[in-house]
Scaffold this motif. Structure first.
Motif, PDB file in Angstrom:
ATOM      1  N   LYS A   1       0.804  -1.201   0.137  1.00 15.27           N
ATOM      2  CA  LYS A   1       0.036  -0.048   0.176  1.00 15.27           C
ATOM      3  C   LYS A   1       0.808   1.291   0.155  1.00 15.27           C
ATOM      4  O   LYS A   1       1.962   1.357   0.732  1.00 15.27           O
TER       5      LYS A   1
ATOM      6  N   LYS B   1      -6.964   3.891  -1.356  1.00 20.81           N
ATOM      7  CA  LYS B   1      -8.345   2.896  -1.471  1.00 20.81           C
ATOM      8  C   LYS B   1      -8.179   1.612  -2.656  1.00 20.81           C
ATOM      9  O   LYS B   1      -8.093   1.693  -3.704  1.00 20.81           O
TER      10      LYS B   1
ATOM     11  N   GLY C   1      -2.338  -4.616  -1.199  1.00 21.86           N
ATOM     12  CA  GLY C   1      -3.400  -4.414  -2.060  1.00 21.86           C
ATOM     13  C   GLY C   1      -3.573  -5.240  -3.297  1.00 21.86           C
ATOM     14  O   GLY C   1      -2.489  -5.583  -3.861  1.00 21.86           O
TER      15      GLY C   1
ATOM     16  N   GLN D   1      -4.277   4.751   4.071  1.00 25.33           N
ATOM     17  CA  GLN D   1      -5.561   5.129   3.606  1.00 25.33           C
ATOM     18  C   GLN D   1      -5.850   4.824   1.946  1.00 25.33           C
ATOM     19  O   GLN D   1      -6.820   5.152   1.634  1.00 25.33           O
TER      20      GLN D   1
ATOM     21  N   TYR E   1     -11.163  -1.091   1.688  1.00 28.85           N
ATOM     22  CA  TYR E   1     -10.540  -0.005   2.552  1.00 28.85           C
ATOM     23  C   TYR E   1     -11.973   0.610   3.387  1.00 28.85           C
ATOM     24  O   TYR E   1     -11.732   0.687   4.513  1.00 28.85           O
TER      25      TYR E   1
ATOM     26  N   ILE F   1      -6.998  -0.676   9.934  1.00 32.57           N
ATOM     27  CA  ILE F   1      -6.104  -0.043   8.581  1.00 32.57           C
ATOM     28  C   ILE F   1      -4.777   0.597   9.284  1.00 32.57           C
ATOM     29  O   ILE F   1      -3.686   0.386   8.581  1.00 32.57           O
TER      30      ILE F   1
END
Ligand code: UTP
Length: 408
Positions: free
Chosen positions: A264, A270, A308, A268, A286, A294
């Motif tokens: 990631k 997405k 991700g 945060q 997310y 998170i």
């Protein structure tokens, strides 16, 4: 189905307005619309009326990935195992190209999009060029199955014909169509697209294996002895297809599926994260995670939920057959849906005006016992084209292609 039976069904589901439209049609129109109504899965359409749309998640735990340093150390071993499987015809590729690319605003197949600057460079062309890198190395071809939809099938095939399959042997390319699903307004009422047709759209990218079976394309998979299918999205122009290192690592791991993942960019970001849910592999968006999850970190400071997915998966065919009859979650997505109003005028809304129903390929992972999380270098493998400008756009993909030495 008789008219009175049709009316009963529509009444039962509060869709009498469709019967009014039906009554105005001639015999051919009635047959067409009637057949569409008969095929509706009402259990899905009725979901739009439920207040609680979000799915409850189970207990989440991190799932570690095989990371780039480890992959680099074992690259020759993995690559040889992957090339061996490819040479034995055990690997096929499935291009998911049934989407509508509404964010990109191009009506035709997304793969026809020309991302070139000084010359033509079509998305499909880039993907085939990427596949050639593997087939040149392996010294044999990989069958490529292309999923289209009613909306773009003919145009996609014509384009491949016109471009002579970008040099790829036609015998190794097969097209199949995915299923369509109806769209509804925010009150759950079915939309019509033309006087004799419901507003139907592709049912998401998760029904691909079901559609391979339903269309009979699975026979080609079987005939060739394909044991692994590599599923990938049309819109990532840096997509590595049938990547032998990924194939070899997944086979050697003993897992029944594999997912390419990127670290990631920040907590945060997405992006759907591959983790464990109730002990099974799962991809969680997310917005389905708490802030605590998170932001949770491992002792070494890395995010616990750090990887991700980029819509590049490998599945063992026999395991897909086992889960074929299992119900996948239906995602209800707000979209801009063109429709005809009561006077027959076509309306193309500027803002979302209803729901579409979609199955997602990521949900297949949770139906399987395990999944190898396989890290890749983002700037080398991930250049999605979702929007015209900004994040994940034609512009950002062009920059990444240039960075990878692709002439545009
Ligand atoms: P997206 O979820 O980005 O959807 O698709 P999309 O339709 O391309 O674009 P938007 O959301 O309308 O802007 C991810 C991948 O899944 C395929 C797409 O073609 C893309 O490769 N897909 C999506 C299908 O094959 N069928 C579908 O019904 C939806």
């Amino acid at each position: 189905m008789k008219d009175n039976e049709l009316l009963e069904i529509l009444k039962e589901h509060n869709q009498e307005h469709i019967y009014k439209a039906y009554q105005k049609l001639d015999e051919a129109g009635k047959a067409k619309l009637g057949a569409q109504i008969e095929r509706i899965d009402w259990s899905i359409v009725d979901m739009a009326k439920k207040d609680e749309l979000a799915q409850e998640r189970g207990k989440l735990e991190p799932l570690s990935a095989v990371e780039i340093s480890e992959i680099n150390a074992k690259r020759p071993e993995y690559e040889n195992a992957g090339l061996d499987a490819i040479r034995k015809s055990k690997v096929g590729a499935v291009l998911l190209a049934g989407g509508q690319g509404t964010r990109l605003g191009s009506d035709g197949p997304k793969g026809k999009y020309n991302i070139g600057i000084t010359k033509d460079v079509f998305i499909f062309e880039r993907l085939i060029a990427n596949l050639f890198e593997v087939t040149d190395k392996a010294g044999c071809f990989v069958p490529l199955y292309i999923m289209t939809s009613d909306k773009n099938n003919d145009e996609t095939i014509e384009f491949f014909e016109e471009k002579n399959y970008f040099g790829y042997p036609k015998d190794f390319v097969k097209f199949f169509k995915q299923e369509m699903a109806p769209s509804v307004d925010f009150d759950g009422k079915l939309y019509m697209e033309t006087p004799d047709s419901l507003s139907l759209s592709p049912n998401g990218n998760g029904g691909w294996f079901y559609s391979m079976v339903k269309t009979g394309i699975i026979d080609d998979v079987k005939k060739r002895g394909v044991e692994w299918l590599n599923i990938f999205a049309v819109d990532n122009v840096l997509q590595r297809i049938a990547d032998p290192v990924f194939v070899g690592a997944t086979i050697n791991s003993g897992c029944v599926s594999g997912a390419k993942v990127v670290k990631k960019a920040d907590p945060q970001e997405k992006i759907g994260v591959l983790c464990l849910e109730d002990g099974k592999p799962s991809i969680v968006e997310y917005y389905e995670m708490t802030e605590e999850i998170i932001n949770s970190r491992q002792p070494n400071g890395e995010l616990s939920y750090n990887f991700g997915v980029i819509l590049n998966y490998l599945f063992r065919v026999d395991k897909l057959e086992e889960i074929l009859s299992r119900q996948m979650p239906v995602h209800i997505v707000e979209k801009k849906i063109p429709y005809i109003d009561e006077n027959g005028a076509l309306i193309k809304p500027e803002e979302p005006n209803g729901y579409k129903f979609e199955l997602l390929v990521l949900d297949m992972i949770h139906l399987l016992d395990n999944c190898l999380s396989f890290e890749v270098v983002r700037d080398y493998e991930f250049a999605p084209i979702k929007n015209k400008t900004g994040v994940d756009s034609v512009e950002s993909a062009r920059e990444l292609l240039k960075k990878n030495g692709v002439e545009l």
